[in-house]
Design a protein around this motif. Structure first.
Motif, PDB file in Angstrom:
ATOM      1  N   GLY A 479      21.906  29.773  40.994  1.00  0.00           N
ATOM      2  CA  GLY A 479      23.211  29.955  41.408  1.00  0.00           C
ATOM      3  C   GLY A 479      23.756  31.216  41.177  1.00  0.00           C
ATOM      4  O   GLY A 479      23.699  31.715  39.957  1.00  0.00           O
ATOM      5  N   CYS A 480      24.295  32.243  42.135  1.00  0.00           N
ATOM      6  CA  CYS A 480      24.992  33.185  41.762  1.00  0.00           C
ATOM      7  C   CYS A 480      26.471  33.010  41.985  1.00  0.00           C
ATOM      8  O   CYS A 480      26.895  32.663  43.172  1.00  0.00           O
ATOM      9  N   ILE A 481      27.286  32.987  41.098  1.00  0.00           N
ATOM     10  CA  ILE A 481      28.883  32.714  41.079  1.00  0.00           C
ATOM     11  C   ILE A 481      29.491  33.984  41.045  1.00  0.00           C
ATOM     12  O   ILE A 481      29.231  34.703  40.310  1.00  0.00           O
ATOM     13  N   PHE A 482      30.404  33.947  42.042  1.00  0.00           N
ATOM     14  CA  PHE A 482      31.335  35.243  41.993  1.00  0.00           C
ATOM     15  C   PHE A 482      32.780  34.499  41.795  1.00  0.00           C
ATOM     16  O   PHE A 482      33.108  33.792  42.569  1.00  0.00           O
ATOM     17  N   THR A 483      33.575  34.964  40.827  1.00  0.00           N
ATOM     18  CA  THR A 483      34.821  34.435  40.402  1.00  0.00           C
ATOM     19  C   THR A 483      35.934  35.416  40.563  1.00  0.00           C
ATOM     20  O   THR A 483      35.584  36.482  40.123  1.00  0.00           O
ATOM     21  N   CYS A 484      37.177  35.123  41.031  1.00  0.00           N
ATOM     22  CA  CYS A 484      38.200  36.055  41.205  1.00  0.00           C
ATOM     23  C   CYS A 484      38.848  36.282  39.841  1.00  0.00           C
ATOM     24  O   CYS A 484      39.167  35.185  39.128  1.00  0.00           O
ATOM     25  N   LEU A 485      38.971  37.375  39.235  1.00  0.00           N
ATOM     26  CA  LEU A 485      39.317  37.405  37.833  1.00  0.00           C
ATOM     27  C   LEU A 485      40.861  37.375  37.695  1.00  0.00           C
ATOM     28  O   LEU A 485      41.317  36.887  36.730  1.00  0.00           O
ATOM     29  N   THR A 486      41.757  37.121  39.106  1.00  0.00           N
ATOM     30  CA  THR A 486      43.069  37.081  38.911  1.00  0.00           C
ATOM     31  C   THR A 486      43.286  35.551  39.061  1.00  0.00           C
ATOM     32  O   THR A 486      44.267  34.982  38.341  1.00  0.00           O
ATOM     33  N   MET A 487      42.912  35.131  40.167  1.00  0.00           N
ATOM     34  CA  MET A 487      43.218  33.756  40.738  1.00  0.00           C
ATOM     35  C   MET A 487      42.189  32.643  40.114  1.00  0.00           C
ATOM     36  O   MET A 487      42.422  31.405  40.427  1.00  0.00           O
ATOM     37  N   ARG A 488      40.977  32.967  39.644  1.00  0.00           N
ATOM     38  CA  ARG A 488      40.084  32.116  39.280  1.00  0.00           C
ATOM     39  C   ARG A 488      39.419  31.396  40.384  1.00  0.00           C
ATOM     40  O   ARG A 488      38.629  30.337  39.870  1.00  0.00           O
ATOM     41  N   ALA A 489      39.473  31.788  41.376  1.00  0.00           N
ATOM     42  CA  ALA A 489      38.562  31.209  42.539  1.00  0.00           C
ATOM     43  C   ALA A 489      37.197  31.511  42.340  1.00  0.00           C
ATOM     44  O   ALA A 489      36.908  32.637  41.936  1.00  0.00           O
ATOM     45  N   ILE A 490      36.174  30.768  42.924  1.00  0.00           N
ATOM     46  CA  ILE A 490      34.930  30.810  42.901  1.00  0.00           C
ATOM     47  C   ILE A 490      34.156  30.919  44.182  1.00  0.00           C
ATOM     48  O   ILE A 490      34.664  30.362  45.007  1.00  0.00           O
ATOM     49  N   HIS A 491      33.063  31.569  44.222  1.00  0.00           N
ATOM     50  CA  HIS A 491      32.164  31.685  45.537  1.00  0.00           C
ATOM     51  C   HIS A 491      30.728  31.334  44.940  1.00  0.00           C
ATOM     52  O   HIS A 491      30.223  32.510  43.994  1.00  0.00           O
ATOM     53  N   ILE A 492      29.946  30.529  45.437  1.00  0.00           N
ATOM     54  CA  ILE A 492      28.705  30.739  44.970  1.00  0.00           C
ATOM     55  C   ILE A 492      27.809  30.821  46.011  1.00  0.00           C
ATOM     56  O   ILE A 492      27.800  30.408  46.940  1.00  0.00           O
TER      57      ILE A 492
END
Length: 607
Positions: A479-492
């Motif tokens: 799994g490669c997780i991308f997380t927004c540093l401001t809103m803490r949203a994630i994309h996997i």
């Protein structure tokens, strides 16, 4: 006129008026006085020596200083010229002549400091002249302590000159005498000496005034000498017991030492024939001997701190035998002083030891020592040893230690004494020490910029492996997780492997769906923390240069965390923990295929 307290508008007397008119008439003669401005004659080609000479003098009419520059050329010619002169009137308050002479000498060294700062010529020698032998004695004295007036001026003289520079000159050869007494303009001989210096300065040094071979000692009757204060020393006689007590740092060790001393004293009495051999004990110390040693130490301490109370109580016990504490003792008045710290304890003497009286003498629920504990002072080495002895059993708190001590001893201001001793316990300091708190650093700009769109600043990380079914075999997915540093949203994104190409394709899919970020943060592949060993080993093979170049083409700035600083990736590590928790809840121990895994990853994103 100032001494007579005359005002500006008051009429002066005839004598003062005559003196004033004579002075105004004589002052016109100063117009004929000429002073050569050049201190070096024109016929002096090569200068061998340049000297500064300062003359000081004082009288009842005033005090003054004059300085001269003495130049000697290579042919032996000598020239002397005035540099600076200063005259002052004495203070209205009567001052002794030695103090006025010392004040004039102080002005001389101050003028020397001013001249040295302004004069650019190289000075080879400096001499200070005075006609006061008392001032020379003061300056060259280094042992006698003087009064404040003299001491302050001597400090200034010693700071700006050395005692070896000061010389004696007689009053008739001292040109500063004109500054202290004055002269009229028509006295041309005095004016010439004032402007050109004394005649001996124009001669060789062999013709200068002869210095006295020695200066007499300063008289003890001199009022300027500070009287020596008598110093008294109180010598306390040490009988040996205090040395023995302070030698030990343990209460039990002290009792053993005193017990051995008592046994040795018993042996000496046997040697002298005062007791029989049956009274001499041998072998190890007994409990009775330790108790006797304890009582002896307590008696010594009480005799030091409570001698008056002990005398009063012993006299009272001698006069009235009913003062003994027993079950049949009735109400008794305390005869100790009202200022005594033992007054409120109703003290009694039992076998030479001061104990607390109290009203519990008839109870059988407590031991005798608990009903009538031994009184000890607040601050003494024995008190500290006893407190330390009870404290070392478990290193408990002050309240429990005080309760244990009062079963046998009553310490004045016991709570304060116990806290004072316990506060020095190293082991308690270590056990009760509070851990230091780490001061958190300020959050980076990417974490606190709410105006940007989601996934403008992104943190990326890998997690896994996750086993999946592929036909009849099992393969690993990551799994490669991308997380927004401001809103803490994630994309996997699901990666087939951990290669650089696989990550770049996962990143392309992320950009196509979420938009291109402006900056990306990730752990450093050379020291990847918080992941499995397999992920860490794979990311160490990443081509960071290739990744950075690919990001530049997309106008994305990539930041790799500093090696050995995995804590800086806490933002995405916390997201990975949440993802793992949901995956365990959804999958459990099931092995799914790729399509199911993609679906579950979207469910995780939604959660």
């Amino acid at each position: 006129m100032c001494k007579e307290n005359l005002g500006w508008d008051d009429v002066i007397c005839s004598d003062d008026l005559v003196r004033w008119r004579e002075w105004t008439r004589d002052i016109t003669g100063l117009s004929n006085m000429k002073v050569p401005r050049c201190v070096k004659p024109n016929n002096f080609r090569k200068v061998d020596s340049i000297q500064l000479h300062y003359f000081s003098d004082a009288s009842e009419e005033g005090y003054g200083v004059v300085s001269y520059l003495r130049i000697v050329d290579s042919q032996g010619n000598i020239a002397c010229s005035i540099l600076l002169g200063k005259a002052r009137v004495p203070p209205l308050k009567t001052v002794t002549m030695p103090r006025l002479e010392l004040t004039a000498a102080t002005v001389a060294v101050k003028i020397h400091k001013q001249i040295r700062e302004e004069l650019t010529l190289p000075i080879h020698e400096v001499a200070f002249w005075t006609d006061s032998t008392i001032v020379l004695q003061y300056i060259k004295n280094s042992r006698t302590r003087f009064q404040t007036f003299v001491a302050n001026r001597l400090a200034t003289i010693h700071d700006l000159s050395s005692p070896s520079q000061w010389r004696y000159v007689s009053s008739d050869l001292n040109p500063a005498d004109f500054a202290s007494r004055g002269f009229r303009p028509h006295e041309r001989a005095k004016l010439k000496i004032w402007l050109e210096g004394p005649k001996f300065l124009l001669q060789d040094e062999n013709h200068w005034p002869v210095q006295p071979p020695y200066l007499p000692e300063i008289s003890e009757d001199d009022r300027n000498i500070k009287p020596v204060k008598a110093q008294m020393y109180v010598v306390q006689q040490d009988f040996g017991a205090d040395t023995l007590i302070h030698h030990y740092s343990s209460w039990f060790a002290l009792k053993k030492a005193v017990a051995w001393v008592n046994r040795f004293q018993t042996y000496l009495r046997y040697q002298s024939g005062k007791i029989t051999v049956g009274d001499v004990k041998r072998g190890e110390l007994s409990v009775h001997e330790l108790r006797n040693a304890e009582e002896k130490v307590v008696k010594h301490v009480q005799g030091l701190f409570f001698p008056k109370e002990l005398t009063v109580l012993l006299n009272e016990a001698t006069q009235n035998t009913s003062n003994k504490v027993s079950r049949s003792s009735g109400k008794r008045l305390c005869n100790v002083s009202y200022s005594s710290p033992l007054r409120k304890l109703n003290p009694v003497v039992v076998d030479g030891i001061i104990r607390v009286g109290g009203r519990l003498g008839n109870t059988d629920a407590l031991s005798y020592a608990s009903k009538h504990p031994i009184i000890l002072p607040n601050k003494h080495h024995v008190t500290d040893l006893i407190i330390r002895h009870y404290h070392q059993v478990g290193h408990v708190g002050a309240t429990q230690v005080l309760a244990a001590i009062r079963r046998k001893f009553w310490t004045l201001k016991g709570g304060t004494a116990v806290r004072r001793v316990i506060s020095k316990c190293i082991k308690c300091r270590k056990l009760n020490a509070k851990p230091e708190q780490q001061i958190m650093a300020p959050l980076p700009v990417a974490r606190i910029t709410p105006a940007d769109a989601p996934f403008t600043s992104v943190g990326v990380d890998y997690f896994g492996p996750i086993p999946v079914k592929l036909k009849r075999s099992r393969v690993k997915r990551y799994g490669c997780i991308f997380t927004c540093l401001t809103m803490r949203a994630i994309h996997i994104e699901v990666s087939q492997d951990l290669s650089t190409d696989s990550f770049l394709m996962a990143f392309s899919r992320f950009v196509s769906r979420r938009g291109a970020p402006t900056e990306i943060y990730s752990d450093n592949g050379t020291n990847f923390r918080g992941a499995e060993c397999e992920v860490r080993r794979a990311l160490e093979t990443w081509n960071q240069t290739r990744i950075t170049e690919s990001m530049r083409r997309r106008d994305v700035q990539w930041y790799f965390n500093t090696p050995h600083a995995s804590h800086r990736g806490g933002v995405w590590e916390r997201m990975i923990r949440s993802v793992r928790k949901i995956l365990r809840a959804l999958l459990g121990t099931q092995i799914v295929n790729d399509e199911t895994l993609l679906t579950i990853m979207t469910e995780v994103e939604k959660s």
